[in-house]
Scaffold this motif. Structure first.
Motif, PDB file in Angstrom:
ATOM      1  N   GLU A  78       0.811  -1.218   0.000  1.00 28.94           N
ATOM      2  CA  GLU A  78       0.000   0.000   0.000  1.00 28.94           C
ATOM      3  C   GLU A  78       0.844   1.268   0.000  1.00 28.94           C
ATOM      4  OE1 GLU A  78      -3.951   1.837   2.159  1.00 28.94           O
ATOM      5  OE2 GLU A  78      -3.325  -0.200   2.625  1.00 28.94           O
TER       6      GLU A  78
ATOM      7  N   LEU B 173       1.537   2.503  -3.588  1.00 33.10           N
ATOM      8  CA  LEU B 173       0.419   2.701  -4.508  1.00 33.10           C
ATOM      9  C   LEU B 173       0.501   3.996  -5.313  1.00 33.10           C
ATOM     10  CD1 LEU B 173      -2.783   1.312  -2.797  1.00 33.10           C
ATOM     11  CD2 LEU B 173      -1.683   0.534  -4.884  1.00 33.10           C
TER      12      LEU B 173
ATOM     13  N   ALA C 133       0.201   4.005  -9.299  1.00 29.91           N
ATOM     14  CA  ALA C 133      -0.743   4.864 -10.021  1.00 29.91           C
ATOM     15  C   ALA C 133      -0.021   5.720 -11.057  1.00 29.91           C
ATOM     16  CB  ALA C 133      -1.513   5.743  -9.035  1.00 29.91           C
TER      17      ALA C 133
ATOM     18  N   LYS D  83      -8.974  -2.874  -5.510  1.00 29.26           N
ATOM     19  CA  LYS D  83      -9.416  -2.165  -6.712  1.00 29.26           C
ATOM     20  C   LYS D  83      -9.788  -0.712  -6.395  1.00 29.26           C
ATOM     21  CE  LYS D  83     -12.648  -5.209  -7.423  1.00 29.26           C
ATOM     22  NZ  LYS D  83     -12.316  -6.167  -6.366  1.00 29.26           N
TER      23      LYS D  83
ATOM     24  N   LEU E 255      -6.764   1.449  -5.276  1.00 25.02           N
ATOM     25  CA  LEU E 255      -5.935   1.866  -6.402  1.00 25.02           C
ATOM     26  C   LEU E 255      -6.627   2.945  -7.234  1.00 25.02           C
ATOM     27  CD1 LEU E 255      -3.404   1.711  -8.120  1.00 25.02           C
ATOM     28  CD2 LEU E 255      -4.396  -0.294  -9.278  1.00 25.02           C
TER      29      LEU E 255
ATOM     30  N   LYS F 262      -6.114   6.265  -5.649  1.00 23.85           N
ATOM     31  CA  LYS F 262      -4.747   6.777  -5.860  1.00 23.85           C
ATOM     32  C   LYS F 262      -4.586   7.328  -7.274  1.00 23.85           C
ATOM     33  CE  LYS F 262      -2.991   5.787  -1.839  1.00 23.85           C
ATOM     34  NZ  LYS F 262      -2.524   6.795  -0.894  1.00 23.85           N
TER      35      LYS F 262
ATOM     36  N   ILE G  43      -5.395  -7.496 -10.610  1.00 25.59           N
ATOM     37  CA  ILE G  43      -4.680  -7.408  -9.338  1.00 25.59           C
ATOM     38  C   ILE G  43      -4.795  -8.763  -8.648  1.00 25.59           C
ATOM     39  CG2 ILE G  43      -4.523  -6.235  -7.104  1.00 25.59           C
ATOM     40  CD1 ILE G  43      -6.034  -3.854  -8.437  1.00 25.59           C
TER      41      ILE G  43
END
Length: 143
Positions: free
Chosen positions: A8, A11, A15, A38, A41, A44, A124
């Motif tokens: 995390e 992220l 992105a 999902k 992300l 982000k 993912i």
């Protein structure tokens, strides 16, 4: 493109890589099991694109609309609760998909026949408790 074993804390960079490599594609489809990240992300991605609005999962609303700092709209869909493609047609999903604005789609399989010829497929996978692996592949339908 594959991004393996990220967590995390990484992220924002994930992105940025997706935007840098695939920003020209306007429909992004996210496939992953429940809880794989999902929505996290997509938030982000929106933040990296300049969205300052509060963002949430569109599970109950089906669609959330965000606006970037320069006034561009981003549409975030969650099709998990839809029973069939007709429900998506009823909410005008095709207008959004062909608007020229970025559309981020969670659980897109139910509307696959409605997707434009070019879209980005993002898968993912859970690797561990806090790590994920992502594969992003542009798809172009041959007509």
């Amino acid at each position: 493109m594959t991004i393996a074993n990220y967590n995390e804390d990484e992220l924002n960079e994930v992105a940025r890589k997706l935007i840098s490599n695939f920003g020209h594609i306007k429909v992004w489809c996210f496939e992953a099991e429940m809880g794989a990240g999902k929505t996290t992300l997509t938030k982000k991605i929106c933040t990296e694109l300049g969205v300052e609005d509060e963002m949430s999962s569109p599970t109950f609303s089906i669609i959330n609309e965000y606006q970037t700092g320069n006034g561009t709209d981003i549409y975030h869909f969650d099709f998990y609760r839809l029973k069939d493609m007709e429900e998506a047609i009823d909410i005008g999903v095709e207008d959004y998909l062909f608007s020229g604005n970025l559309c981020l789609l969670e659980w897109p399989a139910i509307i696959e026949p409605l997707l434009p010829d070019e879209y980005l497929q993002i898968s993912i996978k859970l690797v561990g408790d806090k790590t994920r692996s992502l594969t992003a592949q542009p798809n172009e339908r041959i007509v």
